[in-house]
Design a protein around this motif. Structure first.
Motif: not given
Length: 69
Positions: A19-20, A23, A30, A33-34
């Protein structure tokens, strides 16, 4: 428009992308993004979707299936 979140997650896993990294590629935090994912991807901009498709190395057909379900 909602996107196929599970397919995005599956593709990230297949490619070993975090995810990092996503993003960073999208030039967002991050946590942002979440939030976008929690909102079924409705708040991703067209540019972000294009960059995500390229980063995940999606074919045009795969991108359509994920981003235009």
């Amino acid at each position: 428009m909602p996107i196929a979140i599970e397919q995005v997650k599956h593709r990230m896993c297949d490619l070993g992308i975090t995810v990092k990294e996503v993003a960073s590629e999208l030039d967002i935090n991050e946590s942002t993004y979440y939030r976008k994912i929690a909102n079924n991807g409705d708040t991703f901009s067209i540019g972000q979707i294009q960059r995500l498709a390229e980063f995940l190395k999606l074919t045009k057909m795969e991108a359509r299936e994920i981003f235009l379900p």
